[in-house]
Design a protein around this motif. Structure first.
Motif, PDB file in Angstrom:
ATOM      1  N   VAL A 111       0.798  -1.330   0.080  1.00  0.00           N
ATOM      2  CA  VAL A 111       0.065  -0.056  -0.230  1.00  0.00           C
ATOM      3  C   VAL A 111       0.965   1.148  -0.019  1.00  0.00           C
ATOM      4  O   VAL A 111       0.621   2.170  -0.666  1.00  0.00           O
ATOM      5  N   LYS A 112       1.777   1.200   0.850  1.00  0.00           N
ATOM      6  CA  LYS A 112       2.694   2.536   0.785  1.00  0.00           C
ATOM      7  C   LYS A 112       3.390   2.676  -0.389  1.00  0.00           C
ATOM      8  O   LYS A 112       3.664   3.629  -0.767  1.00  0.00           O
ATOM      9  N   LYS A 113       3.869   1.408  -1.172  1.00  0.00           N
ATOM     10  CA  LYS A 113       4.477   1.751  -2.394  1.00  0.00           C
ATOM     11  C   LYS A 113       3.557   2.315  -3.484  1.00  0.00           C
ATOM     12  O   LYS A 113       4.033   3.083  -4.395  1.00  0.00           O
ATOM     13  N   ILE A 114       2.267   1.842  -3.524  1.00  0.00           N
ATOM     14  CA  ILE A 114       1.404   2.569  -4.257  1.00  0.00           C
ATOM     15  C   ILE A 114       1.126   4.204  -4.064  1.00  0.00           C
ATOM     16  O   ILE A 114       1.132   4.868  -4.839  1.00  0.00           O
ATOM     17  N   GLN A 115       1.079   4.386  -2.672  1.00  0.00           N
ATOM     18  CA  GLN A 115       0.933   5.898  -2.293  1.00  0.00           C
ATOM     19  C   GLN A 115       1.992   6.751  -2.740  1.00  0.00           C
ATOM     20  O   GLN A 115       1.774   7.681  -3.071  1.00  0.00           O
ATOM     21  N   SER A 116       3.246   5.805  -2.694  1.00  0.00           N
ATOM     22  CA  SER A 116       4.508   6.828  -3.028  1.00  0.00           C
ATOM     23  C   SER A 116       4.259   6.931  -4.530  1.00  0.00           C
ATOM     24  O   SER A 116       4.466   8.156  -5.064  1.00  0.00           O
ATOM     25  N   ALA A 117       3.736   6.118  -5.260  1.00  0.00           N
ATOM     26  CA  ALA A 117       3.744   6.260  -6.872  1.00  0.00           C
ATOM     27  C   ALA A 117       2.581   7.104  -7.109  1.00  0.00           C
ATOM     28  O   ALA A 117       2.958   8.249  -7.893  1.00  0.00           O
ATOM     29  N   MET A 118       1.525   7.281  -6.350  1.00  0.00           N
ATOM     30  CA  MET A 118       0.267   8.188  -6.496  1.00  0.00           C
ATOM     31  C   MET A 118       1.030   9.622  -6.211  1.00  0.00           C
ATOM     32  O   MET A 118       0.521  10.541  -6.841  1.00  0.00           O
ATOM     33  N   LEU A 119       1.851   9.708  -5.110  1.00  0.00           N
ATOM     34  CA  LEU A 119       2.409  11.125  -4.903  1.00  0.00           C
ATOM     35  C   LEU A 119       3.176  11.683  -5.787  1.00  0.00           C
ATOM     36  O   LEU A 119       2.982  12.832  -6.161  1.00  0.00           O
TER      37      LEU A 119
END
Length: 393
Positions: free
Chosen positions: A294-302
């Protein structure tokens, strides 16, 4: 989907600035916040998506989210795009498909050229009267140094096969087919395992149809003529043995394989094992891989959100050093302690009951198990109270 919700729920996008020049960019930050689910779902499902600013009929700016299939990148150096064409509208006229194209070119001097034209489905230029006015919007942005388009790329490992990212289920085709087969087998077994009753013809009435008379019976009941020496109206019943449990286990195993291949913990698709008495903190600890993903996806979203707002700033002529982008992600795993403190405080104030606190602490317990635990807690509290009174007296 469940993963998109874990990534996006309660997330907020904000611009921090002291300059009034940034005000036109704030509605676009809000628009990105509103479209976060759409963007994340396309990242997870297609491997990525393109986002660019557009204006509606009221001339208010917003973001257009475009699937990779509707974008052609003609020139790219390293990770920087220099020429991109996007399908921003489609229309069928007299059984013929027309496409409105927005073309971006960033030259060596940093000037961005944006122009429009119409094509057919094959990419041949066409004429459509209602889109001709877009040609008046052809414009150049000097000193832009930005292509005016952002790309949100999935963090899933493409194993070197794609620079544009791959969907979360990349490489899972075989195991997903196993899941479908197991589900179909379960459905078939559920149908076969229905008990069939064979009753004497005398218990059923006949009704007339266009094909003649037939017995009026509910599903699963069939008529049969009674043999000599057989008493009663129910002659026989048949409950076939099935392979339901075998197919169910195959489905669980296939789902577990899918979780491992994607990079998620057991319990995302399958039911979590041995968690009936686990506390919320223990369940959180068991979700280490899912939390990390989830954190990896949030980082990509950011990264994509920042790139989108930089592209927007080009169109609005806003200097990039006048603002910073802040995205506040709600962490469903790490915010549990604060949630518990609020729940415990509400129980102390009488706003919530002890059962509510126990359900939060032990989310996989049944109502009966919660009631049993509550009675044991109350019994222990009463014992402690009685012992305290005895010492006082």
């Amino acid at each position: 989907t469940k993963l998109t919700s874990l990534v996006c729920d309660e997330a907020t996008v904000e611009l921090h600035t002291d300059s009034t020049l940034v005000e036109p960019l704030k509605p676009l930050a809000e628009n990105l916040e509103a479209k976060r689910y759409e963007i994340c779902a396309m990242m997870n499902g297609k491997g990525g998506c393109f986002v660019t600013m557009a204006t509606g009929e009221d001339d208010e700016p917003y973001h257009r989210v475009i699937a990779p299939a509707d974008v052609s990148v003609y020139r790219m150096v390293a990770d920087k795009m220099y020429e991109v064409a996007m399908v921003i509208d489609k229309k069928i006229v007299k059984h013929r498909e027309y496409r409105l194209i927005r073309h971006h070119i960033l030259d060596e001097n940093g000037t961005l050229y944006v122009y429009y034209y119409t094509t057919d489905k094959s990419g041949n230029e066409e004429y459509l009267a209602e889109w001709e006015h877009y040609k008046n919007d052809n414009v150049a942005y000097y000193n832009a140094r930005n292509i005016g388009v952002a790309y949100f790329r999935s963090p899933q490992d493409s194993r070197g096969l794609s620079q544009w990212g791959v969907p979360l289920n990349f490489g899972c085709e075989e195991v997903e087919n196993q899941i479908k087969v197991a589900r179909n087998n379960l459905d078939e077994e559920m149908h076969l395992m229905k008990t069939k009753l064979f009753a004497d013809e005398t218990v059923a009435r006949k009704i007339g149809t266009k094909d003649g008379e037939r017995f009026d019976l509910p599903e699963g009941i069939y008529t049969i003529r009674k043999k000599a020496g057989v008493d009663g109206t129910l002659i026989d019943s048949f409950a076939p043995s099935t392979r339901y449990n075998d197919y169910k286990q195959k489905l669980i195993d296939a789902k577990a394989d899918w979780e491992d291949m994607v990079g998620l913990d057991r319990g995302f698709l399958t039911e979590a094992e041995h968690t009936a008495g686990a506390t919320a903190t223990e369940i959180r600890t068991a979700n280490t891989k899912t939390r990390s993903f989830v954190k990896k996806i949030q980082s990509a979203m950011l990264d994509g959100i920042k790139a989108t707002l930089e592209a927007d700033a080009v169109f609005l002529n806003i200097p990039l050093d006048l603002y910073t982008v802040m995205v506040d992600w709600f962490d469903a795993f790490l915010d549990e302690e604060a949630q518990y403190n609020r729940i415990a405080s509400a129980v102390d104030r009488g706003v919530l009951e002890k059962e509510d606190e126990l359900r939060w602490l032990y989310p996989n317990m049944t109502d009966e198990e919660i009631a049993d635990k509550l009675s044991r807690i109350q019994a222990q509290e009463q014992t402690n109270t009685d012992q305290a009174l005895e010492r006082i007296l």
